[in-house]
Structure formats: structure tokens, C-alpha cells
Design a protein around this motif. Structure first.
Motif, PDB file in Angstrom:
ATOM      1  N   ARG A 210       0.822  -1.211   0.000  1.00 51.47           N
ATOM      2  CA  ARG A 210       0.000   0.000   0.000  1.00 51.47           C
ATOM      3  C   ARG A 210       0.859   1.265   0.000  1.00 51.47           C
ATOM      4  NH1 ARG A 210      -1.720  -3.687   3.441  1.00 51.47           N
ATOM      5  NH2 ARG A 210      -3.773  -4.640   3.186  1.00 51.47           N
ATOM      6  N   ALA A 232     -12.610  -3.524  -5.844  1.00 50.75           N
ATOM      7  CA  ALA A 232     -12.465  -2.717  -4.628  1.00 50.75           C
ATOM      8  C   ALA A 232     -11.487  -3.373  -3.650  1.00 50.75           C
ATOM      9  CB  ALA A 232     -13.824  -2.525  -3.963  1.00 50.75           C
ATOM     10  N   GLU A 235      -7.945  -2.812  -4.944  1.00 47.11           N
ATOM     11  CA  GLU A 235      -7.534  -1.429  -4.711  1.00 47.11           C
ATOM     12  C   GLU A 235      -7.205  -1.188  -3.242  1.00 47.11           C
ATOM     13  OE1 GLU A 235      -9.745   0.877  -8.394  1.00 47.11           O
ATOM     14  OE2 GLU A 235     -10.687   0.919  -6.418  1.00 47.11           O
ATOM     15  N   GLN A 236      -7.984  -1.805  -2.353  1.00 44.29           N
ATOM     16  CA  GLN A 236      -7.723  -1.639  -0.923  1.00 44.29           C
ATOM     17  C   GLN A 236      -6.401  -2.289  -0.532  1.00 44.29           C
ATOM     18  OE1 GLN A 236      -8.096  -4.342   1.646  1.00 44.29           O
ATOM     19  NE2 GLN A 236      -7.255  -2.840   3.089  1.00 44.29           N
ATOM     20  N   GLN A 237      -6.117  -3.475  -1.099  1.00 45.33           N
ATOM     21  CA  GLN A 237      -4.905  -4.204  -0.726  1.00 45.33           C
ATOM     22  C   GLN A 237      -3.645  -3.595  -1.336  1.00 45.33           C
ATOM     23  OE1 GLN A 237      -5.631  -8.339  -1.705  1.00 45.33           O
ATOM     24  NE2 GLN A 237      -6.665  -8.704   0.239  1.00 45.33           N
ATOM     25  N   GLY A 239      -3.508  -0.223  -2.482  1.00 45.61           N
ATOM     26  CA  GLY A 239      -3.430   1.228  -2.361  1.00 45.61           C
ATOM     27  C   GLY A 239      -3.241   1.878  -3.711  1.00 45.61           C
ATOM     28  N   PRO A 364     -13.693  -9.232   3.689  1.00 50.30           N
ATOM     29  CA  PRO A 364     -12.226  -9.122   3.673  1.00 50.30           C
ATOM     30  C   PRO A 364     -11.520 -10.261   4.389  1.00 50.30           C
ATOM     31  CG  PRO A 364     -13.195  -7.513   5.175  1.00 50.30           C
ATOM     32  CD  PRO A 364     -14.328  -8.124   4.411  1.00 50.30           C
TER      33      PRO A 364
END
Length: 446
Positions: A210, A232, A235-237, A239, A364
Motif C-alpha cells: 500500500r 475494490a 484497490e484496498q490491498q 493502495g 475481507p
């Protein structure tokens, strides 16, 4: 000086009337070429009563016989190694790529001339530039570089744009993660499944993806890249922003892409491919927005022309839909929605892999999953096997209950068994993931 948001500004913003005139001219040329040089098309056109001179408008496209994967494979089986579709002698080609194979048969073999391969790189350049990739980037291509066409075209397009390429073939996942960080890669290309796998590996190694230099993750190879929940999670994992692209070995590796506006679908590269949306049963044109089978004519593949090829991809096209980026080509809403033959019927209920993944990826705690369909006596059963992150073991009762509830709500009350799998027990995938396993027709003991 501000760079254009388009790789090919004039063509990507052509008025619709001019775009269709360009498509018609290319279609005539392609059909004339195929008829003159391909034994398959010469016979197919004659049997269908079609002549290229009949193409006076795009409405005449439906005069051309369809081509199926089964027909291509049969031709290849009967006249190995390449069948009767090629228009050139194999010794004049510069590349051959293969599909992953079907039911134990020899994989399809797609030949490319030098001109074809330059065209494939150009197609990818459209998509990469639209995703924001620029010459100043460093790209890490997390791909095995075998005969499967995969990210080969992306690699050459990166070079064409002027990007510094780091090929990540023949390495462990750990080694790839470390290289991504050590080279300060700003762009990473992989399948959606492998992007998640790379992120899991980084977490296990205590490495900070990230906080890395990666700003864009280019996804291809699976419909999962167009599933909002999967994107999503990536993208979260990472960054970083994730961008979906789609193509296939037969057609030329990329035919649609997301731009930086991410309009909820994928732009079709309509000056290079002619796309149809047909009802898979009737083969009649589908209504606007209706789920349909994608049938494609590829203008740039001349060694093995693909004319009205039934891809088996399921899409939804809304003609006239436009994006704020200014591109005038149509958009496939939601990208590739799946495969026409992916749907499974379980106790009278339609079950789609995409719908299941959309639910599972919203949790998650889930690291990997698999769907198994079995027949117990006269009754079909469906189970979701789930691996959870080691540090979330205490959350399993709550997670399993929520998964059962949401899966049933999305599938007309169909009851899914939700079972916890041991860590590392489920398959991992670098390329195309196959997470739905139908065991109903498997012989006893197999």
C-alpha cells in the motif's frame, strides 16, 4: 505540454457515422482477403451464399456465416497443426500462441504475422494509455511468459509507449513481490486472482504494498476484473487504482478497456473490432442492455482471420452509451459478465460464478474460495469452501452465517453449505482461475 488523454485522438473521437463507415471498409477488405486466401472461409462463404460484394452496409454483416470454437478446433484436429483457417504459410508467421485447451483436446493455435503482432501491440496501447500509463512509468508484468498469449501483447505495447518493462516470468510469488518493490514499479499487470495472491504474499512477508510506488494495477484474463467487489478489494490491498481490460487468444488479447473515468463498463475498440450482441439461443440481435453472447470480427488478425466468431463471452451493450472521457465507441456495461456456458442449474436455480464472487469478495476475511456442486442421491447440493486469514479465525461463525444468508438471498433461497477449508487447501491461480467445480457427472471413484 499537456499530453492527450487518447492514444489515437482522431480515431477515438470519430463521429459515429464516420466510425461505422471505417468499419464497413475494413470488413469488406477482411472478407475479400479471407475468401482469396483461406480454404475455410472460401468454403464457408460459398456454402452460406455470401460474397464480399454483398456488404453495402453494416446491416449486411448477418449475411456472413458464424464461426464457432468447435469448428475451428475440428479443422485443426483434421488438418494439424493449424487447420484450414490460416491465410499464410506457417513459415511466414513470426509467433504462435495457444489457448488453455478444452476437454483434453489440443489447444487452439493462433498464428500471427509481423503485421498482426504490431496490430496487437497497438490495440493494447489504446487501453494502457486510457488507464493513465505513460512513458515515465515502470511496469511489472506478473506473467509466466509461456505459449498462452496472456500479457504478451501488453508487454510489447508497454515498449511501444516507452515504458520501462520488468518481465516477471518463471519466479515464485515471493520473488515477484520483492521485485515489484525493489524496482519501484508504478504499474503492475496481472490477472485479478493473482493480484490478490500477490497482496496476500506481501502481507505474509510483512511488506508494504500500500505504501509502494504502485499507482495502477492493470487486470486481464478473467471476468473478475469487472466485478466491483473484487476490484475494490484489489484497490484496498494495493493502495492503487485497478483497471479492467479484456480480450482473448483467438481475437487478439485486448478488445476493450476501462479509462480513467471508469464509466462502469469497458470501452470497445471499435475501429479495430466489430462487435455484435446476439441471443445465444436464437442468434438474433439482442435488445439494448440485454445480457447476450458477444460475437466479434477482428480487423487486424490477418494470418488467421476471425470473422463473426462466437466468443462465448456474456456481455450487455447499450448502443449510444457514452463516457465523460469523450471516446465515441460503445461501452459494454460491467465489462465481461462471464461465460455463456458458465451458468449452472442447481435445484431449478441459475447459479453464476460472477454473482458468487461478488458476494464473497465483500468479506475481507476470505483469502480463497471454491464452489463445489455435487449430486447426492436425486438431490443437487452446492457448497462454498472458504479459507480465511489466520488472524480472523474467531470471526468464522459470523462470516459463515452472513455468507449463507447473502448467497441464499441472491439465489432465490437456494441453500449453500458454507464450509471452512484448511489454510492452503484450495488451489491458487496465476492465470485464469476456475473456482466453480461441478462434480455431478463425474464417474464414481474419479
Amino acid at each position: 505540454m499537456t499530453q492527450s488523454p487518447y492514444w489515437n485522438p482522431r480515431i477515438e473521437t470519430l463521429p459515429r457515422e464516420q466510425l461505422e463507415a471505417l468499419q464497413l471498409a475494413k470488413l469488406r477488405t477482411l472478407c475479400e482477403w479471407a475468401q482469396a486466401r483461406s480454404p475455410w472461409y472460401r468454403r464457408s462463404f460459398a456454402q452460406g451464399g455470401f460474397e464480399p460484394g454483398q456488404l453495402r452496409s453494416l446491416d449486411d454483416l448477418r449475411r456472413i456465416p458464424l464461426l464457432t470454437r468447435e469448428q475451428w478446433m475440428t479443422s485443426q484436429d483434421e488438418r494439424p497443426p493449424y487447420g484450414e483457417l490460416p491465410t499464410i504459410a506457417p513459415e511466414t508467421a513470426i509467433r504462435v500462441h495457444t489457448t488453455s485447451g478444452t476437454s483434453g483436446r489440443t489447444p487452439l493455435r493462433a498464428l500471427d504475422s509481423r503485421k498482426d503482432w504490431a496490430w496487437i501491440a497497438e490495440m493494447w496501447a489504446y487501453g494502457l494509455w486510457a488507464c493513465g500509463v505513460r512513458p515515465s512509468d515502470t511496469a511489472y508484468v506478473a506473467f509466466g511468459y509461456g505459449s498462452f498469449i496472456g500479457f504478451w501483447g501488453l508487454h510489447y505495447a508497454m515498449e511501444k509507449i516507452g515504458v520501462l518493462n520488468v518481465p516477471g516470468g518463471a519466479q515464485t510469488t515471493e520473488a515477484r513481490v520483492k521485485q515489484i518493490l525493489s524496482f519501484d514499479a508504478t504499474v503492475v499487470a496481472s490477472t485479478p486472482t493473482y493480484a490478490l495472491r500477490l497482496a496476500q504474499e506481501a502481507d505474509q512477508l510483512g511488506l508494504d504494498l500500500r505504501g509502494s510506488a504502485v499507482k495502477r494495477v492493470i487486470l486481464s484474463g478473467e471476468p473478475a476484473g469487472s466485478i466491483p467487489e473484487t476490484k475494490a478489494l484489489i484497490e484496498q490491498q494495493w493502495g492503487a487504482k485497478a483497471y479492467d481490460t479484456a480480450g482473448m487468444t483467438e481475437v487478439g488479447t485486448i478488445v476493450m478497456f476501462e479509462c480513467e473515468h471508469q464509466p462502469g463498463g469497458a470501452h470497445i475498440i471499435e475501429d479495430h473490432v466489430l462487435e455484435e450482441s446476439l441471443d445465444p439461443e436464437t442468434l438474433e440481435p439482442a435488445a439494448s442492455g440485454e445480457r447476450a453472447e458477444r460475437v466479434v470480427t477482428s480487423f487486424g488478425r490477418h494470418a488467421i482471420p476471425l470473422i463473426r466468431y462466437r466468443t462465448g463471452d456474456e456481455i450487455s451493450r447499450v448502443p449510444g452509451s457514452r463516457c465523460g472521457c469523450g471516446r465515441t465507441a460503445d461501452i459494454y456495461a460491467g465489462g465481461i459478465l462471464g461465460r455463456v456456458d458458465d451458468m449452472k442449474l442447481v435445484r431449478g436455480t441459475n447459479v453464476y460464478p460472477r454473482a458468487i464472487e461478488g458476494i464473497v469478495r465483500a468479506f475481507p476475511h476470505v483469502e480463497e474460495f471454491q464452489v463445489r456442486i455435487t449430486r447426492e442421491g436425486l438431490r443437487d447440493e452446492i457448497a462454498l469452501l472458504v479459507e480465511t486469514a489466520p488472524d480472523h479465525a474467531d470471526a468464522w461463525p459470523e462470516v459463515s452465517s452472513a455468507l449463507r444468508r447473502e448467497l441464499a438471498d441472491a439465489h432465490e433461497g437456494l441453500n449453500f453449505r458454507v464450509e471452512r477449508a484448511e489454510a492452503g487447501a484450495l488451489p491458487r491461480f496465476e492465470l485464469k482461475a476456475k473456482r466453480m467445480v461441478d462434480l455431478r457427472d463425474r464417474p464414481m471413484g474419479a
